[in-house]
Design an enzyme around this catalytic site. Sequence first.
Site, PDB file in Angstrom:
ATOM      1  N   GLU A  29      43.893  46.143  50.633  1.00 55.78           N
ATOM      2  CA  GLU A  29      44.279  47.555  50.417  1.00 55.78           C
ATOM      3  C   GLU A  29      43.429  48.174  49.311  1.00 55.78           C
ATOM      4  O   GLU A  29      43.816  49.168  48.711  1.00 55.78           O
ATOM      5  CB  GLU A  29      45.788  47.738  50.263  1.00 55.78           C
ATOM      6  CG  GLU A  29      46.467  47.063  49.099  1.00 55.78           C
ATOM      7  CD  GLU A  29      46.124  47.686  47.769  1.00 55.78           C
ATOM      8  OE1 GLU A  29      45.173  47.179  47.168  1.00 55.78           O
ATOM      9  OE2 GLU A  29      46.801  48.626  47.320  1.00 55.78           O
ATOM     10  N   TRP A  30      42.264  47.536  49.075  1.00 56.76           N
ATOM     11  CA  TRP A  30      41.170  48.115  48.273  1.00 56.76           C
ATOM     12  C   TRP A  30      41.529  48.377  46.813  1.00 56.76           C
ATOM     13  O   TRP A  30      40.889  49.191  46.143  1.00 56.76           O
ATOM     14  CB  TRP A  30      40.668  49.432  48.918  1.00 56.76           C
ATOM     15  CG  TRP A  30      40.691  49.436  50.408  1.00 56.76           C
ATOM     16  CD1 TRP A  30      40.050  48.540  51.232  1.00 56.76           C
ATOM     17  CD2 TRP A  30      41.406  50.328  51.271  1.00 56.76           C
ATOM     18  NE1 TRP A  30      40.315  48.825  52.543  1.00 56.76           N
ATOM     19  CE2 TRP A  30      41.137  49.914  52.597  1.00 56.76           C
ATOM     20  CE3 TRP A  30      42.228  51.432  51.059  1.00 56.76           C
ATOM     21  CZ2 TRP A  30      41.677  50.564  53.712  1.00 56.76           C
ATOM     22  CZ3 TRP A  30      42.767  52.088  52.162  1.00 56.76           C
ATOM     23  CH2 TRP A  30      42.495  51.651  53.465  1.00 56.76           C
ATOM     24  N   GLY A  31      42.591  47.729  46.326  1.00 59.81           N
ATOM     25  CA  GLY A  31      42.981  47.940  44.925  1.00 59.81           C
ATOM     26  C   GLY A  31      43.786  49.207  44.714  1.00 59.81           C
ATOM     27  O   GLY A  31      44.162  49.529  43.582  1.00 59.81           O
ATOM     28  N   ASP A  88      44.386  44.869  56.756  1.00 56.62           N
ATOM     29  CA  ASP A  88      43.842  46.102  56.178  1.00 56.62           C
ATOM     30  C   ASP A  88      44.949  47.145  55.944  1.00 56.62           C
ATOM     31  O   ASP A  88      46.118  46.903  56.256  1.00 56.62           O
ATOM     32  CB  ASP A  88      42.750  46.631  57.140  1.00 56.62           C
ATOM     33  CG  ASP A  88      41.583  47.239  56.399  1.00 56.62           C
ATOM     34  OD1 ASP A  88      41.768  47.691  55.264  1.00 56.62           O
ATOM     35  OD2 ASP A  88      40.471  47.275  56.978  1.00 56.62           O
ATOM     36  N   ASP A  98      35.324  49.406  49.585  1.00 63.40           N
ATOM     37  CA  ASP A  98      34.323  48.603  50.308  1.00 63.40           C
ATOM     38  C   ASP A  98      32.998  48.505  49.551  1.00 63.40           C
ATOM     39  O   ASP A  98      32.521  49.483  48.980  1.00 63.40           O
ATOM     40  CB  ASP A  98      34.031  49.237  51.672  1.00 63.40           C
ATOM     41  CG  ASP A  98      35.198  49.061  52.623  1.00 63.40           C
ATOM     42  OD1 ASP A  98      36.270  48.601  52.188  1.00 63.40           O
ATOM     43  OD2 ASP A  98      35.028  49.382  53.805  1.00 63.40           O
TER      44      ASP A  98
HETATM   45  C1  GLA Z   1      38.060  48.637  55.847  1.00 62.14           C
HETATM   46  C2  GLA Z   1      37.870  47.316  55.108  1.00 62.14           C
HETATM   47  C3  GLA Z   1      36.547  46.699  55.497  1.00 62.14           C
HETATM   48  C4  GLA Z   1      36.501  46.473  57.004  1.00 62.14           C
HETATM   49  C5  GLA Z   1      36.749  47.794  57.733  1.00 62.14           C
HETATM   50  C6  GLA Z   1      36.925  47.586  59.227  1.00 62.14           C
HETATM   51  O1  GLA Z   1      37.149  49.591  55.420  1.00 62.14           O
HETATM   52  O2  GLA Z   1      37.946  47.500  53.723  1.00 62.14           O
HETATM   53  O3  GLA Z   1      36.333  45.484  54.821  1.00 62.14           O
HETATM   54  O4  GLA Z   1      37.464  45.522  57.358  1.00 62.14           O
HETATM   55  O5  GLA Z   1      37.924  48.436  57.252  1.00 62.14           O
HETATM   56  O6  GLA Z   1      37.249  48.760  59.891  1.00 62.14           O
END
Ligand code: GLA
Length: 392
Positions: free
Chosen positions: A183-185, A150, A205
């Site tokens: 890293e969510w893009g 993450d 997310d």
């Molecule tokens: C981030 C990630 C999620 C999950 C949470 C856990 O938000 O994007 O998929 O792993 O952390 O804390």
Amino acid sequence: MKRYLALLAIIAMLSQNLLYSQKFQSLARTPPMGWNSWNKFGCDINEKIIREVADAMVTTGLRDGGYSYLVIDDCWQVARDSSGTIVADPQRFPSGMKSLGDYIHSKGLKFGIYSDAGTATCQGRPGSRGYEFQDARIYASWGVDYLKYDWCNHGKQNSEASYTTMRDAIFKAGRPMVFSICEWGTTKPWEWAKDIGHLWRSTEDIINCFDCNNYWGGNGVVQIIDLFKDIGSYTGPGHWNDADMLEIGNGVLTPAEERLHLSMWAMFSSPLMAGNDIRNMSRETIEILTNKEVIAIDQDSLGISAIRWMKYGDLEIWFKPLSKGEFAFCFFNRGSQPVTVNEDLKTTIRKYSIDGAFRIRDLWKHQDIGLTSENIKGTLLPHDVLMVRLYK
Ligand code: GLA
């Protein structure tokens, strides 16, 4: 002599670096499939739940349907000991991670774990920053097969450099592990991560809803689909855009929305990580998650992501070339009124210099519904989906 030795030392160091600067290339040739603890359980996890989930992956048929990775997300870790070794929560995981990994393996499953490239995870547990090589070594000793990594609490770290360090640490530890970048893009990993990770989260997310946004970030199913429109060309065998874990079976989406969710993740060749309590699933949820014909579209060996071919108001039509000269089409209705479908599919495939008659198979009804010599016709109810394969 001194100079000669120094030169030798530099050569040795450089060749060592070259040797370790790689990922395990043979993994994830098709999008990884499995289960992840986060969507349903958040931090409320323990070894009993994980063992029961491992059992359920076998008894429900998920494992045999292709879901092979069991990934424990955030909150399994509580501290580092005096030598810097990461410590699993002794109350929640009293048997330790090695023993849990052995249990998961004994069920014919693969063992996944979670950490973070920053100083702390998103839930404030110890991150791997500065401990990458030590962490990778201990994961390898526990039998870990998959690391989700993450991006919380990263301060001024550079994303590409941080993920490269962990990739090298995994490679040096010597145990093949799928490396899942999360890293969510934010810094467009599809542009730099092909040789670093095997998959990368491409969006914030997922939220358990069909069509919504959160003010702090996060996307519903439709919002993720929209974000995938322009990044399809970056995905392929060994390096996948990851549309995030599934919300199927988590009590909010309707059956039609759940079918649409799985269909579009399959059209994107996204990793498929179930995110529900698979110990207590309805027959309908099992049937959706294990739909072989839809999973086959996801796992197609070409690994091409769909393009949005048409949008008529709320009706969208997505198109995906498959191996053996076959094709998938996915029609869905994102609106709240029924829409009419009346489409000539042979014109599209002609653009790919493919001619001839194909049979059209409905992948949710599991039946052939016509030939491409005729237009495909029907009505799609709100949020429903029609997914077909064209084959000879
Ligand atoms: C981030 C990630 C999620 C999950 C949470 C856990 O938000 O994007 O998929 O792993 O952390 O804390």
